[in-house]
Design a protein around this motif. Structure first.
Motif, PDB file in Angstrom:
ATOM      1  N   GLY A 203      43.650  50.760  43.750  1.00 46.93           N
ATOM      2  CA  GLY A 203      44.782  50.776  44.693  1.00 46.93           C
ATOM      3  C   GLY A 203      45.098  49.391  45.222  1.00 46.93           C
ATOM      4  O   GLY A 203      46.274  48.991  45.326  1.00 46.93           O
ATOM      5  N   MET A 204      44.038  48.656  45.537  1.00 44.44           N
ATOM      6  CA  MET A 204      44.232  47.290  46.036  1.00 44.44           C
ATOM      7  C   MET A 204      44.848  46.405  44.940  1.00 44.44           C
ATOM      8  O   MET A 204      45.719  45.588  45.201  1.00 44.44           O
ATOM      9  N   ALA A 205      44.383  46.603  43.705  1.00 45.37           N
ATOM     10  CA  ALA A 205      44.910  45.800  42.596  1.00 45.37           C
ATOM     11  C   ALA A 205      46.384  46.098  42.363  1.00 45.37           C
ATOM     12  O   ALA A 205      47.192  45.191  42.113  1.00 45.37           O
ATOM     13  N   LYS A 206      46.747  47.413  42.430  1.00 47.33           N
ATOM     14  CA  LYS A 206      48.157  47.777  42.242  1.00 47.33           C
ATOM     15  C   LYS A 206      49.032  47.186  43.345  1.00 47.33           C
ATOM     16  O   LYS A 206      50.173  46.771  43.111  1.00 47.33           O
ATOM     17  N   SER A 207      48.487  47.182  44.558  1.00 46.09           N
ATOM     18  CA  SER A 207      49.230  46.604  45.690  1.00 46.09           C
ATOM     19  C   SER A 207      49.502  45.122  45.464  1.00 46.09           C
ATOM     20  O   SER A 207      50.614  44.629  45.694  1.00 46.09           O
ATOM     21  N   ARG A 208      48.472  44.433  44.976  1.00 46.14           N
ATOM     22  CA  ARG A 208      48.638  42.991  44.722  1.00 46.14           C
ATOM     23  C   ARG A 208      49.572  42.739  43.535  1.00 46.14           C
ATOM     24  O   ARG A 208      50.331  41.769  43.512  1.00 46.14           O
TER      25      ARG A 208
ATOM     26  N   LYS B  63      47.643  32.711  40.904  1.00 48.47           N
ATOM     27  CA  LYS B  63      46.444  32.773  40.064  1.00 48.47           C
ATOM     28  C   LYS B  63      45.383  33.663  40.698  1.00 48.47           C
ATOM     29  O   LYS B  63      44.719  34.472  40.008  1.00 48.47           O
ATOM     30  N   ARG B  64      45.223  33.545  42.010  1.00 43.26           N
ATOM     31  CA  ARG B  64      44.223  34.353  42.720  1.00 43.26           C
ATOM     32  C   ARG B  64      44.557  35.838  42.618  1.00 43.26           C
ATOM     33  O   ARG B  64      43.683  36.672  42.333  1.00 43.26           O
ATOM     34  N   LEU B  65      45.863  36.153  42.841  1.00 42.75           N
ATOM     35  CA  LEU B  65      46.278  37.549  42.787  1.00 42.75           C
ATOM     36  C   LEU B  65      46.148  38.116  41.378  1.00 42.75           C
ATOM     37  O   LEU B  65      45.714  39.267  41.178  1.00 42.75           O
ATOM     38  N   GLU B  66      46.557  37.308  40.381  1.00 45.96           N
ATOM     39  CA  GLU B  66      46.461  37.765  38.989  1.00 45.96           C
ATOM     40  C   GLU B  66      45.005  38.022  38.599  1.00 45.96           C
ATOM     41  O   GLU B  66      44.689  39.010  37.898  1.00 45.96           O
ATOM     42  N   THR B  67      44.110  37.154  39.046  1.00 42.97           N
ATOM     43  CA  THR B  67      42.682  37.318  38.749  1.00 42.97           C
ATOM     44  C   THR B  67      42.142  38.595  39.398  1.00 42.97           C
ATOM     45  O   THR B  67      41.378  39.362  38.784  1.00 42.97           O
ATOM     46  N   PHE B  68      42.572  38.813  40.646  1.00 41.22           N
ATOM     47  CA  PHE B  68      42.119  40.021  41.353  1.00 41.22           C
ATOM     48  C   PHE B  68      42.598  41.280  40.630  1.00 41.22           C
ATOM     49  O   PHE B  68      41.836  42.238  40.437  1.00 41.22           O
ATOM     50  N   VAL B  69      43.887  41.275  40.230  1.00 40.56           N
ATOM     51  CA  VAL B  69      44.446  42.442  39.530  1.00 40.56           C
ATOM     52  C   VAL B  69      43.693  42.683  38.228  1.00 40.56           C
ATOM     53  O   VAL B  69      43.328  43.823  37.886  1.00 40.56           O
ATOM     54  N   GLU B  70      43.480  41.574  37.492  1.00 40.44           N
ATOM     55  CA  GLU B  70      42.824  41.680  36.188  1.00 40.44           C
ATOM     56  C   GLU B  70      41.418  42.262  36.315  1.00 40.44           C
ATOM     57  O   GLU B  70      40.987  43.101  35.509  1.00 40.44           O
ATOM     58  N   LYS B  71      40.696  41.870  37.354  1.00 45.56           N
ATOM     59  CA  LYS B  71      39.311  42.308  37.517  1.00 45.56           C
ATOM     60  C   LYS B  71      39.192  43.697  38.141  1.00 45.56           C
ATOM     61  O   LYS B  71      38.204  44.400  37.927  1.00 45.56           O
ATOM     62  N   ASN B  72      40.194  44.106  38.910  1.00 43.36           N
ATOM     63  CA  ASN B  72      40.028  45.314  39.716  1.00 43.36           C
ATOM     64  C   ASN B  72      40.947  46.475  39.350  1.00 43.36           C
ATOM     65  O   ASN B  72      40.807  47.573  39.901  1.00 43.36           O
ATOM     66  N   ILE B  73      41.903  46.270  38.434  1.00 43.68           N
ATOM     67  CA  ILE B  73      42.863  47.332  38.132  1.00 43.68           C
ATOM     68  C   ILE B  73      42.198  48.555  37.501  1.00 43.68           C
ATOM     69  O   ILE B  73      42.649  49.705  37.678  1.00 43.68           O
ATOM     70  N   ALA B  74      41.105  48.314  36.753  1.00 42.24           N
ATOM     71  CA  ALA B  74      40.469  49.433  36.031  1.00 42.24           C
ATOM     72  C   ALA B  74      39.420  50.159  36.880  1.00 42.24           C
ATOM     73  O   ALA B  74      38.974  51.250  36.522  1.00 42.24           O
ATOM     74  N   ARG B  75      39.011  49.570  37.982  1.00 36.07           N
ATOM     75  CA  ARG B  75      38.000  50.191  38.823  1.00 36.07           C
ATOM     76  C   ARG B  75      38.660  51.201  39.761  1.00 36.07           C
ATOM     77  O   ARG B  75      39.641  50.884  40.418  1.00 36.07           O
ATOM     78  N   ALA B  76      38.061  52.352  39.819  1.00 33.60           N
ATOM     79  CA  ALA B  76      38.641  53.394  40.670  1.00 33.60           C
ATOM     80  C   ALA B  76      38.613  53.000  42.132  1.00 33.60           C
ATOM     81  O   ALA B  76      39.556  53.258  42.894  1.00 33.60           O
ATOM     82  N   SER B  77      37.542  52.308  42.521  1.00 35.35           N
ATOM     83  CA  SER B  77      37.390  51.968  43.944  1.00 35.35           C
ATOM     84  C   SER B  77      38.362  50.877  44.401  1.00 35.35           C
ATOM     85  O   SER B  77      38.722  50.790  45.576  1.00 35.35           O
ATOM     86  N   THR B  78      38.782  50.037  43.471  1.00 32.02           N
ATOM     87  CA  THR B  78      39.664  48.906  43.850  1.00 32.02           C
ATOM     88  C   THR B  78      41.021  48.957  43.184  1.00 32.02           C
ATOM     89  O   THR B  78      41.829  48.041  43.325  1.00 32.02           O
TER      90      THR B  78
END
Length: 643
Positions: free
Chosen positions: A289-294, A272-287
């Motif tokens: 890469g981190m979202a794709k990694s997760r 759930k934590r990882l999915e939330t992080f991906v959902e919130k950060n996948i569209a941001r340029a700064s994050t």
């Protein structure tokens, strides 16, 4: 301990469906393994494969020369032979050796020790005798009698024809023969069926002493607790070994479930934590890469299945319409029986509100008859049963699970409670593990356990404040028994139950009553307390018996002493009388000689006189001896008579 049977990747399929698969199990000498699992899990299938009665995939191996014995649930002993000869056939190899011993003995009796074969025959006899003794040849009769009496047969049954016995008795005879055969691997499928409590306890003690390996299927959890070293659970076609007895298995299984549940919940939280992080950060340029990694981490993560701990477990409870008074019933000088046959007399006891009374006793003593009489299903022969205020009775016995009906499961329950909506009826059936599809099955196609659940569902809906249950755990698998136990523990009414299931009794009873030969032994406490009080009672009875035997022996000793004294008196009296007769004869003979010596013809003849004088001296000496012997006899008689 050596391995006596090994199962490697064993599987079984029926009509393309996996029953069990990938079974790996080692059976070692001197161990007892309990096989558990829900009805239909494949326990009996596995045991039949181990016995060689059923084909399989994989490998089941035993060392050369190992013997395997199997008792199935349906096994009976059908034979025109007597019980004795059938039991003796368990020792056929040993008895053949006895025949050889007899033949050698006969040869030795017919030949001199100088015969050139004499020494070889002696050695042959010694070898045969050693085998005969090692294989219990000299105590065959004792072993047969021990096993048969342990299984609740009379010694007079030894000479009865086996086909004279009932089906249940034949099953016990089959078990007895198998125990006498002493196979290296003993496979038992529900061996406590058809056994009363006393016989089950005897079987427990016998199996604890058994030197071979034992594999046992049983729904009797108390029995498993007493004898097994490990539990092999079959669940979803797979097997898992748990070390220790049944109670240890339940604790271990619960601990494993809790650990798995923690891991599952922790993983779900992380997902759930990882999915939330991906959902919130996948569209941001700064994050991004981190979202794709997760997201990649999530894709490669092995997601655990939710631990499945008896997800198909019945869940129900008993309720009451209204409460009874504190006095539920009183039994006064009750005589019970049926068809003019009296089973038990002079029963006296009472039951109070919220009692959980367990009734125990040997088969045939009248336990079921008693509770049927209390439930008003059969009439009282004599005496009284006084019922308290507002007592309403619900009755269930094991035979209700053997009923026939062309109804569907839904129709069966709905016919008895037509005022209920279909939704409510289905809801009740769901509590008893009858799903939407199961509710449309025909009752006649159901197992005994499924029929039992239907009948218990009917009982639940009656909402009586006094439940009378006769062997309620028969036909139920272990998980269903546990649900029934919890429902009865939560039940706000009063309970009277007859059961051979000691685990069940130990869970629910707060009073225990044992009936035996017109006697009632009632203990206000649980099953463990009952066992403690029973041991005390047996110890007291044994002490009383010892005193009685000692007094009887004392009486016997007194009797024997009196008998000895009477014999001694009679002997001495005969001695006295004999001496009296001797004295009389001697005195008469002396008198004749003395008269003869006064005769002038003799008196003047020195030689005649001298001869008579010598004879007189001898007679006088003999008379003196006789007088002493007579006096001694008289004195001894006086002493004996004074004592």
């Amino acid at each position: 301990m050596m391995i006596v049977m090994q199962l490697q990747n064993v599987s079984k399929h029926f009509s393309g469906t996996d029953i069990i698969h990938g079974i790996n199990l080692e059976i070692k000498s001197g161990t007892t393994t309990g096989i558990v699992g829900k009805n239909g899990a494949g326990k009996t299938t596995l045991m039949r494969m181990m016995a060689g009665d059923l084909s399989y995939e994989g490998i089941i191996s035993t060392p050369r020369g190992m013997t395997v014995g199997y008792l199935s649930q349906q096994m009976t002993l059908d034979s025109d032979a007597t019980v004795r000869s059938e039991m003796e056939s368990a020792f056929s190899d040993v008895l053949k050796v006895k025949e050889k011993m007899d033949a050698v003995t006969e040869w030795l009796a017919e030949h001199e020790y100088t015969d050139p074969d004499y020494d070889n025959k002696i050695k042959e006899f010694e070898s045969l005798q050693s085998y005969f003794e090692t294989h219990h040849g000299y105590i065959i009769d004792v072993e047969i009698k021990t096993v048969l009496t342990g299984l609740n047969f009379e010694l007079s049954d030894l000479d009865r024809n086996i086909n004279e016995f009932s089906g249940g008795q034949k099953t016990r005879l089959a078990l007895g023969k198998l125990l006498l055969e002493r196979p290296d691997v003993l496979l038992l499928d529900e061996p406590t069926n058809h056994l009363d409590l006393e016989t089950v306890e005897w079987l427990e003690a016998y199996l604890r002493r058994y030197t071979g390996a034992i594999v046992i299927i049983s729904h009797d959890r108390y029995f498993l607790d007493q004898i097994v070293d490990s539990i092999y659970e079959i669940e979803y076609g797979k097997g898992t070994v748990y070390h220790g007895n049944y109670s240890n298995y339940m604790k271990a299984k619960d601990e494993i479930y809790k650990k798995q549940m923690k891991l599952y919940e922790a993983q779900q939280k992380e997902i759930k934590r990882l999915e939330t992080f991906v959902e919130k950060n996948i569209a941001r340029a700064s994050t991004s890469g981190m979202a794709k990694s997760r997201r990649k981490m999530l894709e490669h993560m092995h997601v655990m299945d939710r631990p499945d701990y008896d997800y198909r477990k019945a869940s129900f409870h008993f309720d009451i319409e209204r409460e009874s008074g504190n006095d539920v019933l009183r039994v006064n000088d009750l005589t019970i029986g049926y068809n003019n046959l009296i089973l038990t007399e002079h029963l006296n006891f009472h039951v109070e509100k919220n009692d959980r009374l367990a009734i125990l006793g040997p088969n045939g003593i009248g336990k079921s008859t008693l509770i049927k009489t209390i439930a008003k299903l059969i009439p009282v022969i004599s005496g009284d049963i006084l019922y308290g205020t507002n007592v309403s009775i619900g009755y269930y016995d094991q035979k209700q699970a053997e009923f026939s009906s062309n109804n569907t499961v839904l129709e069966e329950l709905w016919e008895e409670y037509p005022h209920m909506s279909e939704k409510d009826v289905r809801s009740v059936l769901g509590q008893f593990l009858f799903s939407q599809d199961d509710a449309m099955k025909r009752v006649n196609n159901l197992s005994g356990g499924e029929k039992a659940r239907i009948q218990i569902s009917k009982l639940m809906l009656e909402k009586n404040n006094l439940l009378i249950l006769d062997e309620p755990t028969n036909h139920l698998d272990i998980s269903s028994k546990e649900v029934l136990e919890q429902a009865l523990l939560d039940y706000p009414g009063t309970l009277i139950v007859v059961s051979h299931d000691r685990y069940f009794i130990s869970k629910i009873a707060n009073r225990v009553m044992e009936i035996d030969q017109d006697k009632v032994f009632l203990v206000n406490g649980d099953y463990d307390y009952y066992l403690h009080k029973k041991e005390e009672r047996i110890a007291e009875e044994n002490a009383e018996m010892i005193v009685e035997v000692e007094e009887k022996n004392k009486v016997n000793i007194d009797y024997e002493e009196q008998k000895r004294r009477r014999s001694e008196i009679q002997k001495i009296q005969r001695e006295r009388d004999a001496e009296e007769n001797k004295i009389h004869d001697l005195e008469a003979e002396i008198e004749k000689i003395e008269i003869k010596m006064t005769d002038p013809e003799v008196f003047n003849d020195y030689e005649k006189l001298d001869s008579l004088n010598e004879h007189l001296t001898t007679l006088t000496d003999n008379l003196e001896y006789a007088m002493h012997a007579w006096e001694s006899a008289v004195e001894r008689l006086a002493e004996l008579e004074l004592d």
